[in-house]
Write an enzyme that holds these catalytic residues in place. Structure first.
Site, PDB file in Angstrom:
ATOM      1  N   ASP A  14       0.832  -1.213   0.000  1.00  0.00           N
ATOM      2  CA  ASP A  14       0.000   0.000   0.000  1.00  0.00           C
ATOM      3  C   ASP A  14       0.867   1.264   0.000  1.00  0.00           C
ATOM      4  O   ASP A  14       0.356   2.376  -0.032  1.00  0.00           O
ATOM      5  CB  ASP A  14      -0.903  -0.030   1.240  1.00  0.00           C
ATOM      6  CG  ASP A  14      -2.283   0.538   0.957  1.00  0.00           C
ATOM      7  OD1 ASP A  14      -2.657   0.644  -0.228  1.00  0.00           O
ATOM      8  OD2 ASP A  14      -2.985   0.876   1.930  1.00  0.00           O
ATOM      9  N   LEU A  73     -11.377   9.076   2.942  1.00  0.00           N
ATOM     10  CA  LEU A  73     -11.954   9.201   4.280  1.00  0.00           C
ATOM     11  C   LEU A  73     -12.794   7.966   4.588  1.00  0.00           C
ATOM     12  O   LEU A  73     -13.935   7.845   4.138  1.00  0.00           O
ATOM     13  CB  LEU A  73     -12.821  10.463   4.360  1.00  0.00           C
ATOM     14  CG  LEU A  73     -12.162  11.782   3.918  1.00  0.00           C
ATOM     15  CD1 LEU A  73     -13.161  12.934   3.982  1.00  0.00           C
ATOM     16  CD2 LEU A  73     -10.928  12.090   4.754  1.00  0.00           C
ATOM     17  N   GLY A  76      -9.906   4.238   8.166  1.00  0.00           N
ATOM     18  CA  GLY A  76      -8.595   4.900   8.070  1.00  0.00           C
ATOM     19  C   GLY A  76      -8.796   6.115   7.188  1.00  0.00           C
ATOM     20  O   GLY A  76      -9.635   6.080   6.281  1.00  0.00           O
ATOM     21  N   ASP A 147     -17.827   4.972  14.290  1.00  0.00           N
ATOM     22  CA  ASP A 147     -18.551   5.005  13.017  1.00  0.00           C
ATOM     23  C   ASP A 147     -19.168   6.386  12.807  1.00  0.00           C
ATOM     24  O   ASP A 147     -19.984   6.841  13.618  1.00  0.00           O
ATOM     25  CB  ASP A 147     -19.641   3.920  13.027  1.00  0.00           C
ATOM     26  CG  ASP A 147     -20.236   3.716  11.644  1.00  0.00           C
ATOM     27  OD1 ASP A 147     -20.565   4.718  10.973  1.00  0.00           O
ATOM     28  OD2 ASP A 147     -20.375   2.549  11.238  1.00  0.00           O
ATOM     29  N   GLY A 192     -15.374   5.175   2.479  1.00  0.00           N
ATOM     30  CA  GLY A 192     -16.675   5.090   3.164  1.00  0.00           C
ATOM     31  C   GLY A 192     -17.326   6.420   3.482  1.00  0.00           C
ATOM     32  O   GLY A 192     -18.473   6.671   3.101  1.00  0.00           O
ATOM     33  N   ILE A 193     -16.604   7.286   4.168  1.00  0.00           N
ATOM     34  CA  ILE A 193     -17.172   8.588   4.539  1.00  0.00           C
ATOM     35  C   ILE A 193     -17.185   9.520   3.324  1.00  0.00           C
ATOM     36  O   ILE A 193     -18.182  10.189   3.039  1.00  0.00           O
ATOM     37  CB  ILE A 193     -16.358   9.216   5.697  1.00  0.00           C
ATOM     38  CG1 ILE A 193     -16.398   8.312   6.936  1.00  0.00           C
ATOM     39  CG2 ILE A 193     -16.869  10.612   6.023  1.00  0.00           C
ATOM     40  CD1 ILE A 193     -15.443   8.726   8.063  1.00  0.00           C
ATOM     41  N   GLU A 243      -9.751  -0.523  -4.306  1.00  0.00           N
ATOM     42  CA  GLU A 243      -8.415  -1.067  -4.040  1.00  0.00           C
ATOM     43  C   GLU A 243      -8.283  -2.509  -4.543  1.00  0.00           C
ATOM     44  O   GLU A 243      -7.222  -2.906  -5.029  1.00  0.00           O
ATOM     45  CB  GLU A 243      -8.133  -1.002  -2.529  1.00  0.00           C
ATOM     46  CG  GLU A 243      -7.950   0.434  -2.052  1.00  0.00           C
ATOM     47  CD  GLU A 243      -8.323   0.646  -0.587  1.00  0.00           C
ATOM     48  OE1 GLU A 243      -9.514   0.425  -0.242  1.00  0.00           O
ATOM     49  OE2 GLU A 243      -7.450   1.022   0.200  1.00  0.00           O
TER      50      GLU A 243
HETATM   51  P1  AMP Z   1     -14.201   2.338   4.764  1.00  0.00           P
HETATM   52  O1  AMP Z   1     -13.126   2.086   5.770  1.00  0.00           O
HETATM   53  O2  AMP Z   1     -13.760   3.068   3.556  1.00  0.00           O
HETATM   54  O3  AMP Z   1     -15.038   1.102   4.451  1.00  0.00           O
HETATM   55  O4  AMP Z   1     -15.224   3.337   5.489  1.00  0.00           O
HETATM   56  C1  AMP Z   1     -15.943   2.902   6.618  1.00  0.00           C
HETATM   57  C2  AMP Z   1     -16.543   4.075   7.306  1.00  0.00           C
HETATM   58  O5  AMP Z   1     -17.344   4.840   6.397  1.00  0.00           O
HETATM   59  C3  AMP Z   1     -17.507   3.640   8.396  1.00  0.00           C
HETATM   60  O6  AMP Z   1     -16.842   3.467   9.605  1.00  0.00           O
HETATM   61  C4  AMP Z   1     -18.467   4.789   8.466  1.00  0.00           C
HETATM   62  O7  AMP Z   1     -18.010   5.649   9.505  1.00  0.00           O
HETATM   63  C5  AMP Z   1     -18.330   5.519   7.156  1.00  0.00           C
HETATM   64  N1  AMP Z   1     -19.593   5.590   6.406  1.00  0.00           N
HETATM   65  C6  AMP Z   1     -20.143   4.668   5.585  1.00  0.00           C
HETATM   66  N2  AMP Z   1     -21.332   5.104   5.111  1.00  0.00           N
HETATM   67  C7  AMP Z   1     -21.531   6.343   5.641  1.00  0.00           C
HETATM   68  C8  AMP Z   1     -22.545   7.322   5.538  1.00  0.00           C
HETATM   69  N3  AMP Z   1     -23.643   7.134   4.788  1.00  0.00           N
HETATM   70  N4  AMP Z   1     -22.407   8.467   6.242  1.00  0.00           N
HETATM   71  C9  AMP Z   1     -21.320   8.676   7.007  1.00  0.00           C
HETATM   72  N5  AMP Z   1     -20.325   7.792   7.141  1.00  0.00           N
HETATM   73  C10 AMP Z   1     -20.418   6.642   6.473  1.00  0.00           C
END
Ligand code: AMP
Length: 258
Positions: A14, A73, A76, A147, A192-193, A243
């Protein structure tokens, strides 16, 4: 590898996408004798940034050759400064503890805090490690959840403080990478965020308006890909990362399948 010795083993690092960072971006200002131990800034989320850089010419051709900050975002979180699709700096360093506030990691922290925890409060190295990887960041500030969805739903002041800090820190580091790039042409949200939260995108974009980002609220709510107004000097985008596909592409090249 013992059970299937004929199956090739491939590791996709990575960090690889950041291997050509300028020397000053790789440097950690400690005595040079630690270079031999490999103590330097590496940067992570490279597979995500490499994927985003690979799709920019198609999704956003006008900015692919320019100065772009990508905000990964998720649980991590980090930023990457791209110039013509190449990483020139990121907020992650020697480990994935540096930079932005994350779900359970604090991001950049005054190293004096670690010394104080070890020497004065007498925490063990392993307690400090657990604190840094599992108990800090959004979870540590809110005392509620790592979360972002839970925090955005909550009306508890510590939950709101955690969100405020996440946005503050992202905007602050966007400013820092904009300085590294000498100004930016675009800001890209992913993970995710970044992909799912219009509210966080709006708050970070508003805090970064001074850079020339003029958000289009409707486009932001509908998820883009372009979420800035047509006449915004700096454009903003939502581009889902992938990824796993990036790993598959590397494998297919390496194994001569593609
Ligand atoms: P990832 O590590 O990229 O899978 O992102 C995971 C994080 O994305 C989760 O812990 C959530 O905090 C955030 N997430 C997913 N969906 C939403 C949403 N609709 N609104 C805000 N945060 C989200």
């Amino acid at each position: 590898s013992r059970e299937y010795p004929q199956v090739p083993q491939v590791a996709c690092f990575d960090t690889a996408f950041h291997r050509d960072l300028p020397r000053v971006a790789k440097l950690l200002p400690i005595p040079r004798r630690y270079d031999a131990e490999g103590i330097q800034r590496y940067g992570f989320h490279g597979l995500s940034y490499e994927y985003i850089a690979s799709v920019l010419p198609k999704v956003a051709p006008g900015i692919a050759g320019g100065r772009v900050i990508v905000a990964h975002l998720g649980s991590g979180a980090s930023l990457c400064a791209l110039r013509s699709g190449k990483s020139i700096d990121s907020t992650f360093g020697f480990t994935a503890l540096d930079g932005l506030c994350m779900g359970t990691r604090p991001g950049a922290l005054d190293p004096g805090v670690i010394l104080y925890l070890l020497q004065t409060l007498r925490l063990s190295a392993s307690d400090v490690e657990t604190m840094l990887y599992k108990q800090s960041g959004l979870l540590g500030i809110s005392g509620l959840s790592n979360d972002m969805r839970d925090l955005l739903k909550s009306s508890e002041p510590p939950a709101q403080l955690a969100v405020d800090y996440f946005v503050y820190r992202a905007a602050r580091e966007i400013g820092a990478l904009a300085a590294v790039l000498g100004g930016i042409d675009a800001l890209v949200f992913t993970a995710g965020i970044g992909e799912n939260s219009a509210e966080i995108r709006a708050r970070i974009s508003t805090a970064s308006a001074w850079l020339g980002i003029d958000l289009d609220p409707e486009a932001n709510l509908s998820g883009g890909p372009r979420i800035s107004r047509q006449d915004s000097r700096v454009s903003a985008w939502v581009i889902p990362t992938n990824e796993e596909l990036m790993i598959a592409r590397h494998l297919s090249l390496l194994l001569g399948l593609g």
